[in-house]
Scaffold this motif. Structure first.
Motif, mmCIF file in Angstrom:
data_model
loop_
_atom_site.group_PDB
_atom_site.id
_atom_site.type_symbol
_atom_site.label_atom_id
_atom_site.label_comp_id
_atom_site.label_asym_id
_atom_site.label_seq_id
_atom_site.Cartn_x
_atom_site.Cartn_y
_atom_site.Cartn_z
ATOM 1 N N UNK B 64 -8.234 -4.152 37.680
ATOM 2 C CA UNK B 64 -8.376 -2.700 37.871
ATOM 3 C C UNK B 64 -8.840 -1.991 36.597
ATOM 4 N N UNK B 66 -10.945 -3.120 34.344
ATOM 5 C CA UNK B 66 -12.397 -3.293 34.190
ATOM 6 C C UNK B 66 -13.131 -2.334 35.123
ATOM 7 N N UNK B 67 -12.557 -2.170 36.334
ATOM 8 C CA UNK B 67 -13.209 -1.324 37.338
ATOM 9 C C UNK B 67 -13.181 0.150 36.944
ATOM 10 N N UNK B 68 -12.066 0.602 36.395
ATOM 11 C CA UNK B 68 -11.915 2.042 36.112
ATOM 12 C C UNK B 68 -12.545 2.439 34.780
ATOM 13 N N UNK B 98 -4.411 2.200 35.222
ATOM 14 C CA UNK B 98 -4.808 1.275 36.283
ATOM 15 C C UNK B 98 -4.066 -0.047 36.229
ATOM 16 N N UNK B 99 -3.667 -0.481 35.038
ATOM 17 C CA UNK B 99 -3.049 -1.804 34.898
ATOM 18 C C UNK B 99 -1.647 -1.812 35.500
#
Lengths: 299, 212
Positions: B64, B66-68, B98-99
């Motif tokens: 998450x 990396x995505x955000x 996110x993590x």
């Protein structure tokens, strides 16, 4: 569930390293609040154009300016919340398109640019071009106000921020604060009928937002123990309980009642009071919902 | 190649050697940690036992963070490591939010996000991560998950109680635990009694170390 396992194991964390708990604080609340008003005013201006364009006179430029100021407050607090604000340009030169932050930053920049263009058109009295552009700016205002829900959904450590409910709440926050701001800005330029129209939008937005919050408050915990733990902060005598209920009353319940009373008594002052309460209360509501999921220990 | 980590909690004795080795190797500032060992006490006196759980970035396959990340500061490298480019990070804290594992922090010196990189700089020189080298009981097992003959793959094949943290999040972590229970892996499965945690009221000194 969790209480049973606690009783069974008597497990106690005796040593852990505390990472700071609230990363997104009131700067982000300001960001969401100001953006709601900024985009909401655009929605209301578009509705006014469709409903009674003759009442647009004197409101085109002034509404756009207020929306533009609120959008710049939103951008300012977004920037101020960064730990490396001078690197903001990285979003434009190293964009990562899976991130709702990147998509939102680009859309908000275009949106503010178009608003600036509309203000110039307003000053030049080019109303036809202004009204044509308003349609496209209104369309853009929808994803601009929604993308924060996307960011919150991508923040997957925070179970309470669900895309489906947050996206509706973002739109309702815009229609609530936009209609409230339009009632206050409109003053004598709006007819009583139009004011009641915006009052109805205000009341309905408050009702729907209140229903969603209550649904999550009552039933949210049934889906996940993390949500149960988070909601414990707002239930009973827990932390943020008072702030949560102040927000619900000031942003939603009182404005709903005042809008209803204003329709019965034909009172503009009651409607204005409802508008002020909705705008103030929205900040509180947003802040509670932003902060409490960050209090959950992740380790 | 997909690098992964496995901690055998049967072996871990909570010495915190890995924690210190990580801080020294990566110059992790005071008050922040890339790797930390959580202690949980279970049971009622005199029937009690203490469990130790080293916690670090899980280098998720579906990360998450990396995505955000809006600027690709958090990115994959070809061996599966989720690395971080601190020169690019704008400090938005999206990754921190996110993590699901609380593995990312804001470095107080650089004002950018930081986390465990499985010592990517050491891997590039064919060395093991610092925490693996420091572990006196070889509880940390590191290697290529794609290679069935690697230590980590064989360990996973040989043990039935291999778990990951929060599998329901769908992040597909490349960090495994053997011998873990609910109290180790689930943050909500143990109490945090206010006033009894050593670091509950931690005082963070400003840069330079002086109170204002």
């Amino acid at each position: 569930m969790i209480h049973e396992s606690l009783a069974a194991t008597h497990a106690v964390v005796t040593l852990d390293v505390a990472l700071p708990d609230v990363f997104w604080g009131w700067f982000v609340t300001m960001n969401m609040w100001a953006k709601s008003i900024g985009t909401g005013l655009i929605f209301m201006l578009f509705l006014l154009l469709r409903k009674n364009s003759s009442e647009m006179t004197g409101l085109r430029t002034s509404t756009l300016i207020v929306s533009f100021i609120m959008m710049n407050i939103f951008l300012l607090f977004t920037l101020a919340d960064l730990h490396q604000p001078f690197r903001m340009w990285h979003i434009f030169f190293y964009p990562h398109w899976t991130s709702a932050i990147t998509v939102g930053a680009w859309m908000a920049t275009v949106f503010v640019g178009l608003e600036f263009l509309m203000i110039i058109l307003g000053f030049q009295k080019k109303t036809e071009s202004f009204d044509k552009l308003l349609f496209w700016v209104t369309l853009l205002a929808i994803p601009v106000t929604l993308y924060t829900a996307g960011i919150m959904a991508e923040a997957s450590a925070r179970e309470l921020w669900q895309m489906s409910t947050e996206s509706v709440q973002m739109i309702l926050a815009a229609t609530l604060s936009g209609s409230a701001a339009m009632i206050l800005l409109g003053g004598s330029k709006l007819s009583d009928e139009t004011k009641q129209f915006f009052g109805a939008i205000l009341g309905l937005s408050a009702l729907l937002a209140f229903i969603i919050y209550m649904s999550e408050y009552i039933f949210g915990g049934m889906k996940s123990e993390e949500v149960t733990a988070i909601l414990a902060h707002v239930k009973g005598n827990g932390e943020y309980s008072t702030m949560f209920w102040i927000g619900q009353w000031v942003a939603y319940i009182l404005p709903m009642l005042l809008v209803a009373l204003s329709r019965v008594s034909k009172s503009n002052s009651l409607l204005s009071l409802a508008a002020i309460l909705a705008i103030v209360g929205l900040w509180v509501v947003k802040h509670v919902w932003l902060v409490i999921p960050q209090l959950l220990p992740l380790s | 190649m997909q690098l992964g980590f496995l901690v055998d909690l049967h072996l871990c004795m909570g010495c915190k050697g890995c924690e210190i080795a990580c801080k020294v190797e990566n110059e992790v500032p005071l008050s922040t940690w890339r790797l930390r060992v959580k202690y949980v006490d279970v049971g009622t006196f005199p029937e009690t036992k203490r469990t130790f759980t080293p916690l670090r970035c899980n280098h998720c396959e579906n990360a998450p963070c990396e995505r955000i990340c809006p600027v690709s500061a958090l990115h994959y490298i070809e061996n599966g490591i989720v690395n971080i480019d601190k020169e690019r990070c704008i400090g938005c804290a999206g990754c921190v939010m996110a993590c699901p594992y609380g593995a990312i922090y804001i470095d107080p010196e650089t004002q950018t996000a930081d986390k465990c990189t499985y010592c990517a700089h050491r891997i590039a020189s064919s060395m093991m991560p610092a925490c693996v080298v420091a572990c006196p009981v070889e509880a940390n097992i590191f290697g290529d998950l794609d290679d069935p003959a690697s230590n980590i793959s064989m360990y996973i094949q040989d043990h039935r109680d291999v778990q990951v943290r929060k599998p329901e999040k769908g992040t597909n972590p490349h960090h495994f635990y053997v011998g873990a229970g609910q109290v180790n892996l689930n943050p909500l499965a143990s109490q945090r009694i206010e006033g009894y945690n050593l670091f509950n009221k931690i005082t963070t000194l400003p840069l330079g170390g002086h109170h204002e």
